[in-house]
Design a protein around this motif. Structure first.
Motif, PDB file in Angstrom:
ATOM      1  N   UNK A   1       0.846  -1.199   0.000  1.00  0.00           N
ATOM      2  CA  UNK A   1       0.000   0.000   0.000  1.00  0.00           C
ATOM      3  C   UNK A   1       0.880   1.247   0.000  1.00  0.00           C
ATOM      4  N   UNK A   2       0.811   2.022  -1.063  1.00  0.00           N
ATOM      5  CA  UNK A   2       1.635   3.223  -1.194  1.00  0.00           C
ATOM      6  C   UNK A   2       0.948   4.475  -0.663  1.00  0.00           C
ATOM      7  N   UNK A   3      -0.226   4.321  -0.090  1.00  0.00           N
ATOM      8  CA  UNK A   3      -1.005   5.491   0.310  1.00  0.00           C
ATOM      9  C   UNK A   3      -1.218   5.599   1.816  1.00  0.00           C
ATOM     10  N   UNK A   4      -1.039   4.516   2.552  1.00  0.00           N
ATOM     11  CA  UNK A   4      -1.194   4.569   4.002  1.00  0.00           C
ATOM     12  C   UNK A   4       0.163   4.750   4.673  1.00  0.00           C
ATOM     13  N   UNK A   5       0.163   5.487   5.767  1.00  0.00           N
ATOM     14  CA  UNK A   5       1.402   5.708   6.515  1.00  0.00           C
ATOM     15  C   UNK A   5       1.807   4.408   7.209  1.00  0.00           C
ATOM     16  N   UNK A   6       3.075   4.060   7.106  1.00  0.00           N
ATOM     17  CA  UNK A   6       3.611   2.850   7.737  1.00  0.00           C
ATOM     18  C   UNK A   6       4.684   3.238   8.757  1.00  0.00           C
ATOM     19  N   UNK A   7       5.035   2.321   9.676  1.00  0.00           N
ATOM     20  CA  UNK A   7       6.168   2.591  10.570  1.00  0.00           C
ATOM     21  C   UNK A   7       7.458   2.876   9.801  1.00  0.00           C
ATOM     22  N   UNK A   8       7.671   2.163   8.691  1.00  0.00           N
ATOM     23  CA  UNK A   8       8.885   2.385   7.903  1.00  0.00           C
ATOM     24  C   UNK A   8       8.902   3.797   7.327  1.00  0.00           C
ATOM     25  N   UNK A   9       7.757   4.259   6.837  1.00  0.00           N
ATOM     26  CA  UNK A   9       7.680   5.617   6.294  1.00  0.00           C
ATOM     27  C   UNK A   9       7.991   6.651   7.364  1.00  0.00           C
ATOM     28  N   UNK A  10       7.453   6.453   8.568  1.00  0.00           N
ATOM     29  CA  UNK A  10       7.695   7.414   9.636  1.00  0.00           C
ATOM     30  C   UNK A  10       9.166   7.461  10.033  1.00  0.00           C
ATOM     31  N   UNK A  11       9.819   6.295  10.081  1.00  0.00           N
ATOM     32  CA  UNK A  11      11.238   6.269  10.428  1.00  0.00           C
ATOM     33  C   UNK A  11      12.086   6.890   9.318  1.00  0.00           C
ATOM     34  N   UNK A  12      11.676   6.674   8.069  1.00  0.00           N
ATOM     35  CA  UNK A  12      12.403   7.286   6.955  1.00  0.00           C
ATOM     36  C   UNK A  12      12.330   8.808   7.045  1.00  0.00           C
ATOM     37  N   UNK A  13      11.157   9.323   7.363  1.00  0.00           N
ATOM     38  CA  UNK A  13      10.996  10.764   7.482  1.00  0.00           C
ATOM     39  C   UNK A  13      11.852  11.336   8.609  1.00  0.00           C
ATOM     40  N   UNK A  14      11.946  10.598   9.734  1.00  0.00           N
ATOM     41  CA  UNK A  14      12.805  11.048  10.829  1.00  0.00           C
ATOM     42  C   UNK A  14      14.261  11.134  10.392  1.00  0.00           C
ATOM     43  N   UNK A  15      14.639  10.266   9.437  1.00  0.00           N
ATOM     44  CA  UNK A  15      16.020  10.258   8.934  1.00  0.00           C
ATOM     45  C   UNK A  15      16.217  11.242   7.788  1.00  0.00           C
TER      46      UNK A  15
END
Length: 282
Positions: A216-230
């Motif tokens: 799913x490319x449209x829902x926020x995931x834990x991986x997406x959140x960690x990537x943004x922090x980096x």
């Protein structure tokens, strides 16, 4: 008390590696479970890190069985990790690993973890504890390996906590943890409550929802959140091998059949919508 366990493994679609790079084991007699994730970067030099992960888990399973046959009061997961690592010395590759055991007499959960695999403990369908990942930087986990620069078992974080009958333990590789928040697993547990199916089906439901999220490319995931922090851009989930091991703590004298676990759910279908995985509520 005892652990009643089930598992599900969904390797990502890769014809060159049909077994994927994850591995796991369940040692029923030793009340010990584990997961491992071979680090994919080895593929750049033609090494299948899945072989390292599988060797590690096979050795861990054998060690846990040996400890049980030796009449140990409880399997020590750190000793299991040490021996499994030593017996894997001739294998190329590296891997994260999480191993957990239950002391049947004291009710203590004892776990060790290296890298970004991990475990969660749920009580009354709510997340009581989630193990922290070990990473040197984003998407660069601690990892066991046999070469200079790789981690040794002494790097493992160690955890001890008390369990009570009814607790649910979910072990997973980062294919699970990068794609599902604890709250999503809580929803699945609520959906399963009281309908009489077993841990194998619960593991399948969780793994298939993680698979859905990974695509799913449209829902926020834990991986997406960690990537943004980096400071990195990433949308949606992360496609990866997904391993889930589910264990329920039960009172030894009360366990009779899988129905006594109190779960139940229709078998999962990866083509369903997200809501289909959590719609069956009491």
């Amino acid at each position: 008390m005892k652990l009643v366990c089930g598992s599900c493994y969904l390797p990502k679609d890769n014809p060159d590696k049909p077994l994927g790079e994850d591995a796991h084991f369940i040692c029923h007699d030793g009340q010990t479970i584990g997961v491992a994730d071979g680090v994919g970067g080895w593929a750049k030099i033609g090494v299948d890190a899945g072989m390292y992960a599988r060797g590690l888990m096979n050795n861990a399973n054998q060690t846990a069985m040996d400890m049980t046959r030796a009449a140990a009061a409880a399997v020590d997961p750190r000793n299991v990790l040490n021996q499994a690592y030593a017996n894997n010395a001739g294998v190329q590759g590296s891997s994260t690993v999480c191993i957990l055991s239950l002391n049947k007499e004291s009710g203590a959960l004892h776990a060790v973890n290296v890298g970004d695999s991990g475990f969660m403990v749920f009580r009354d369908s709510r997340c009581l504890y989630k193990s922290p990942p070990q990473q040197r930087m984003f998407n660069c986990p601690y990892q066991l390996g046999n070469y200079v620069g790789y981690d040794r078992p002494k790097a493992a974080l160690e955890f001890v906590m008390e369990a009570v009958p009814g607790d649910i333990i979910v072990l997973g590789t980062d294919g699970l943890l990068d794609n599902m928040f604890p709250s999503e697993i809580e929803d699945v547990l609520v959906a399963y409550r009281g309908s009489g199916r077993d841990c194998e089906e619960l593991a399948s439901a969780i793994a298939n929802l993680a698979l859905f999220n990974s695509l799913d490319k449209y829902s926020v995931s834990p991986f997406q959140m960690e990537a943004q922090k980096a400071g990195l851009e990433h949308a949606g989930g992360k496609i990866d091998d997904i391993t889930v091991v589910v264990a329920q703590v039960v009172a030894s004298s009360s366990f009779t059949t899988p129905a006594s676990l109190g779960f139940g759910f229709e078998r999962t279908d990866t083509k369903r919508k997200r809501e289909d995985y959590i719609r069956f509520r009491n």
